[in-house]
Scaffold this motif. Structure first.
Motif, PDB file in Angstrom:
ATOM      1  N   ASP A   8       0.865  -1.238  -0.016  1.00 40.10           N
ATOM      2  CA  ASP A   8       0.015  -0.014  -0.111  1.00 40.10           C
ATOM      3  C   ASP A   8       0.840   1.297  -0.048  1.00 40.10           C
ATOM      4  O   ASP A   8       1.931   0.988   0.494  1.00 40.10           O
ATOM      5  CB  ASP A   8      -1.042  -0.127   1.310  1.00 40.10           C
ATOM      6  N   ASP A  10      -0.495   5.237   0.671  1.00 41.97           N
ATOM      7  CA  ASP A  10      -0.744   6.148   1.890  1.00 41.97           C
ATOM      8  C   ASP A  10      -0.687   5.472   3.238  1.00 41.97           C
ATOM      9  O   ASP A  10      -1.504   4.568   3.678  1.00 41.97           O
ATOM     10  CB  ASP A  10      -2.329   6.538   1.531  1.00 41.97           C
ATOM     11  N   GLY A  11       0.074   6.052   4.111  1.00 40.92           N
ATOM     12  CA  GLY A  11       0.272   5.540   5.448  1.00 40.92           C
ATOM     13  C   GLY A  11       1.020   4.375   5.713  1.00 40.92           C
ATOM     14  O   GLY A  11       1.568   3.897   6.767  1.00 40.92           O
ATOM     15  N   THR A  12       1.512   3.733   4.484  1.00 38.60           N
ATOM     16  CA  THR A  12       2.533   2.511   4.672  1.00 38.60           C
ATOM     17  C   THR A  12       3.814   3.146   3.848  1.00 38.60           C
ATOM     18  O   THR A  12       4.628   3.103   4.744  1.00 38.60           O
ATOM     19  CB  THR A  12       1.780   1.361   3.783  1.00 38.60           C
ATOM     20  N   ASP A 112      -0.111  -3.410   4.462  1.00 34.89           N
ATOM     21  CA  ASP A 112      -1.350  -2.231   4.230  1.00 34.89           C
ATOM     22  C   ASP A 112      -1.578  -1.806   5.735  1.00 34.89           C
ATOM     23  O   ASP A 112      -1.338  -2.398   6.864  1.00 34.89           O
ATOM     24  CB  ASP A 112      -2.532  -2.527   3.636  1.00 34.89           C
ATOM     25  N   ASP A 113      -1.855  -0.200   6.181  1.00 31.89           N
ATOM     26  CA  ASP A 113      -2.023   0.376   7.285  1.00 31.89           C
ATOM     27  C   ASP A 113      -3.544   0.135   7.605  1.00 31.89           C
ATOM     28  O   ASP A 113      -3.823   0.498   8.780  1.00 31.89           O
ATOM     29  CB  ASP A 113      -1.549   1.686   7.271  1.00 31.89           C
TER      30      ASP A 113
HETATM   31 MG   LIG Z   1      -3.045   3.121   3.399  1.00 30.96          MG
END
Ligand SMILES: [Mg+2]
Length: 164
Positions: A8, A10-12, A112-113
């Protein structure tokens, strides 16, 4: 067969900030995300392993520039080739985006987050704790943390792969 690992963004791989939808939808938002150096370092260590096939699997707003910005971001920060970057419109399950790529195998890895993405993934999920998520404790499966160093993170991912 090579083991497939999907990352992933975004955020990962990139730092996320909880902000308004208006800001996220603006041109320049995705290209300006800061890289998470520990996760990108782990990705690069895994890229050196001939037994893994590494992909980007990221959601985008279908606004005409989010995907282009994410591709540019990958050129700059990960070096994952264009054809191994897969983008799915927000709201579409990530696995569904892979139907054109032969679907998801039961031992395909998603890092993934977001627990929701991991729970609907038909393969093996690894949750990335990034310091802002994980507040609900809804994920009980495999995990890594962005404050690990890249070497330990890659070792842990490999151990999960070897045991699944
Ligand atoms: Mg994410």
């Amino acid at each position: 067969m090579k083991r497939r690992i999907y990352f992933d963004m975004d955020g990962t791989l990139s730092k996320w900030e909880n902000t308004s939808i208006e800001i996220v939808a603006r041109p320049g938002f995705f290209i300006s995300r800061s890289p998470v150096s520990t996760v990108i370092g782990a990705l690069k260590l895994l890229l050196d392993e001939p037994s893994y096939d590494i992909y980007i699997l990221s959601s985008v707003y279908p606004n005409g520039y989010a995907e282009a910005e994410k591709r540019e971001w990958n050129r700059k920060h990960t070096g994952i080739p264009e054809e191994k970057q897969i983008y799915v419109s927000y709201g579409t399950p990530k696995a569904q985006a892979l139907s054109d790529f032969g679907g998801v195998k039961s031992n395909d890895i998603l890092i993934d987050d977001f627990s929701f993405n991991l729970k609907e993934w038909p393969g093996i999920g690894i949750k990335l704790y990034n310091g802002i998520n994980g507040t609900k404790g809804s994920w009980q499966g495999f995990c890594i943390h962005s404050n690990m160093n890249s070497g330990s993170m890659a070792t842990q991912i490999k151990a999960i792969i070897d045991n699944t």
